[in-house]
Design an enzyme around this catalytic site. Structure first.
Site, short mmCIF file in Angstrom:
data_model
loop_
_atom_site.label_atom_id
_atom_site.label_comp_id
_atom_site.label_asym_id
_atom_site.label_seq_id
_atom_site.Cartn_x
_atom_site.Cartn_y
_atom_site.Cartn_z
N HIS A 182 0.85 -1.20 0.00
CA HIS A 182 0.00 0.00 0.00
C HIS A 182 0.88 1.25 0.00
O HIS A 182 1.74 1.42 0.87
CB HIS A 182 -0.94 -0.02 1.22
CG HIS A 182 -1.96 -1.10 1.12
ND1 HIS A 182 -2.35 -1.88 2.18
CD2 HIS A 182 -2.68 -1.54 0.04
CE1 HIS A 182 -3.26 -2.76 1.77
NE2 HIS A 182 -3.48 -2.57 0.48
N ALA A 183 0.65 2.10 -0.99
CA ALA A 183 1.57 3.19 -1.28
C ALA A 183 1.75 4.18 -0.12
O ALA A 183 2.86 4.61 0.15
CB ALA A 183 1.06 3.94 -2.51
N GLU A 185 1.64 3.89 3.04
CA GLU A 185 2.14 3.39 4.33
C GLU A 185 3.66 3.48 4.37
O GLU A 185 4.37 2.49 4.36
CB GLU A 185 1.61 1.96 4.54
CG GLU A 185 0.08 1.93 4.54
CD GLU A 185 -0.55 0.53 4.40
OE1 GLU A 185 0.19 -0.47 4.39
OE2 GLU A 185 -1.79 0.46 4.30
N ARG A 240 -3.43 4.64 -1.99
CA ARG A 240 -3.23 3.30 -1.42
C ARG A 240 -2.93 2.23 -2.47
O ARG A 240 -2.04 1.40 -2.33
CB ARG A 240 -4.51 2.92 -0.65
CG ARG A 240 -4.66 1.45 -0.27
CD ARG A 240 -5.99 1.25 0.45
NE ARG A 240 -6.37 -0.14 0.61
CZ ARG A 240 -6.15 -0.88 1.69
NH1 ARG A 240 -5.49 -0.37 2.71
NH2 ARG A 240 -6.57 -2.12 1.75
N HIS A 310 2.81 -3.52 6.71
CA HIS A 310 1.84 -2.44 6.49
C HIS A 310 1.87 -1.46 7.67
O HIS A 310 2.60 -1.65 8.62
CB HIS A 310 0.42 -3.03 6.42
CG HIS A 310 0.15 -3.88 5.22
ND1 HIS A 310 -0.74 -3.52 4.24
CD2 HIS A 310 0.63 -5.09 4.85
CE1 HIS A 310 -0.79 -4.45 3.32
NE2 HIS A 310 0.03 -5.43 3.66
N GLU A 384 1.15 -4.74 11.06
CA GLU A 384 0.72 -3.34 10.94
C GLU A 384 1.57 -2.55 11.92
O GLU A 384 1.42 -2.72 13.14
CB GLU A 384 -0.76 -3.19 11.31
CG GLU A 384 -1.72 -3.93 10.40
CD GLU A 384 -2.16 -3.10 9.21
OE1 GLU A 384 -1.71 -1.94 9.07
OE2 GLU A 384 -2.96 -3.61 8.42
N1 ARG Z 1 -4.77 -3.51 6.56
C1 ARG Z 1 -4.49 -4.65 5.74
C2 ARG Z 1 -5.40 -4.64 4.54
O1 ARG Z 1 -6.50 -4.15 4.64
C3 ARG Z 1 -4.65 -5.89 6.55
C4 ARG Z 1 -4.08 -7.08 5.91
C5 ARG Z 1 -4.38 -8.33 6.68
N2 ARG Z 1 -4.32 -9.46 5.80
C6 ARG Z 1 -5.18 -9.68 4.83
N3 ARG Z 1 -5.03 -10.72 4.09
N4 ARG Z 1 -6.21 -8.92 4.63
O2 ARG Z 1 -5.04 -5.07 3.48
ZN ZN Z 2 -1.80 -1.75 4.16
#
Ligand code: ARG
Ligand code: ZN
Length: 422
Positions: A182-183, A185, A240, A310, A384
């Protein structure tokens, strides 16, 4: 003399007006906790109809009563948004009033600073700088580091993985870390650089790093989404997704962490290109996710530990996120995450939540961690990093070292466990 005095007054007046104007019209992050369903609906509306960016939760569908919403409101929509909230008696707090200053602080080019080389890892770096860094790191450490081109992005930027390897033991295990899916972050990208630097500096000095590198090769992808990252530096700090153009819509970008083949595009993702959690046209439709998936498929016999970095919210997550079912080795994963969180608490007095993704945050299918897990990489995690919303995606450079050291101790804890178990 008189004219000088007047000039002086005028200059200061101008200064005063300027600063006054600045504090009033800066972009802001506001925090709202909706109390009723009506307020929830209004917030969902605000976050989709106005030029704002939802920071938390990731998508309007997750806005619910009594949970805090963080919203980026650019200066030019500030009045409209605040009027609307007021009209419906929705109170808001201001998390950050000086967003513009924070962004300026994060992008300031400090290379003229004589100490800049010693603080390199405590600053954020542009995409160009990171490509240079990859090159230099490889050149300066020819015995330990090799850059591997694993593919290219939608806009044809190279995707480089750094391989750290100190020996050629037969049947050597490996771990994988990707940063910047995600850009926006930015602490994530910073962590990948931090990790490499730390490994190279402390091999043979720090016992844990030495044990890890003696037993495992490490593959690090510092920028998984280079197009998005570039865009956050030039155009929109809150971007993102990647930057791929959709056939069916004018909206740009796929959420790469919804684009993997793990209950792809079910509840928790969206097939609507304009959302932040757009899953793409089909699994691995994006060159970035495809490159990572191809690389891991061809290295799945050695890679035992998958990690995706992330921010923000301070959590150590593991599969599944795409279903509420428990992973087959849930107990192991839970124990490892718990130990990592305890290490962070002990050394840095900071709290990280841990658990399966679906139960700890939300259902989110199509994630890289679940996909890697189903491929057979049984120790699969998503971290995270800091913080919990004080600065959110705009974590100041002065907090990089703390955030990275915390994550590092968690990585070490889990990697050592993986070595023990495999
Ligand atoms: N904040 C991340 C997302 O929304 C959480 C990732 C957790 N893992 C997942 N497979 N979603 O992408
Ligand atoms: Zn993320």
């Amino acid at each position: 003399m008189k004219t000088l005095f007047i000039l002086f007054v005028l200059m200061n007046l101008d200064q005063l007006l300027k600063t006054g104007r600045c504090t009033e019209t800066q972009d802001q992050i506001i925090s709202i906790t909706p109390k009723t369903q009506e307020q929830v609906d209004i917030l969902k509306n605000v976050s989709t109809q106005y030029e704002t960016a939802l920071w938390q939760p990731v998508s309007p569908q997750y806005i619910k009563e009594e949970t805090e919403v963080h919203l980026f409101v650019p200066a030019n929509s500030s009045e409209t948004v605040k009027d609307l909230l007021q009209k419906h008696a929705i109170t808001h707090g201001v998390l950050l009033a000086n967003t513009n200053e924070l962004i300026e602080m994060q992008t300031r080019n400090d290379s003229t600073d004589p100490r800049s080389s010693s603080t390199f890892y405590e600053r954020y770096h542009s995409l160009e700088d990171i490509y240079h860094w990859i090159n230099r790191t490889q050149q300066d450490n020819p015995n330990m580091v090799k850059a591997i081109l694993i593919g290219s992005s939608y806009e044809k930027r190279p995707l480089y993985v750094l391989k750290l390897s100190v020996n050629n033991r037969p049947n050597k295990k490996a771990m994988w870390i990707d940063c910047g899916i995600h850009a926006r972050e930015w602490i994530s990208h910073a962590f990948c650089l931090w990790f490499v630097q730390n490994s190279l500096s402390f091999y043979k000095l720090n016992q844990d790093i030495t044990r890890i590198l003696d037993n495992m090769d490490v593959y690090i992808l510092p920028v998984m989404n280079p197009d998005g990252y570039q865009y956050t530096w030039t155009t929109n700090r809150m971007w993102r997704k990647n930057r791929s153009v959709s056939k069916s819509s004018n909206c740009i970008g796929v959420d790469l962490n919804r684009n993997f083949d793990a209950n792809w595009c079910t509840e928790g993702a969206s097939d609507e290109p304009c959302t932040e959690i757009y899953c793409g046209a089909f699994p691995e439709s994006e060159p970035e996710s495809q490159a990572v998936a191809n690389f891991l498929r061809s290295h799945k016999d050695s890679v035992q530990f998958y990690l995706s970095i992330h921010s923000y919210s301070q959590m150590l997550l593991f599969p599944y996120s795409c279903t509420l079912d428990e992973a087959e080795n849930h107990k192991d994963l839970l124990e490892m995450a718990q130990e990592a969180a305890q290490a962070i608490r002990r050394y840095y007095r900071n709290t990280y939540k841990y658990g399966s993704g679906a139960k700890t945050i939300y259902l989110a299918p199509g994630g890289s961690d679940d996909w890697a897990y189903n491929l057979g990489i049984k120790y699969s995690f998503t971290f995270e990093l800091q913080d919990r919303g004080r600065y959110g995606f705009l974590l100041p450079p002065s907090l990089i070292s703390r955030a990275c050291n915390e994550a590092l101790i968690a990585v070490k804890t889990i990697a050592l466990k993986v070595i023990e178990k495999t």
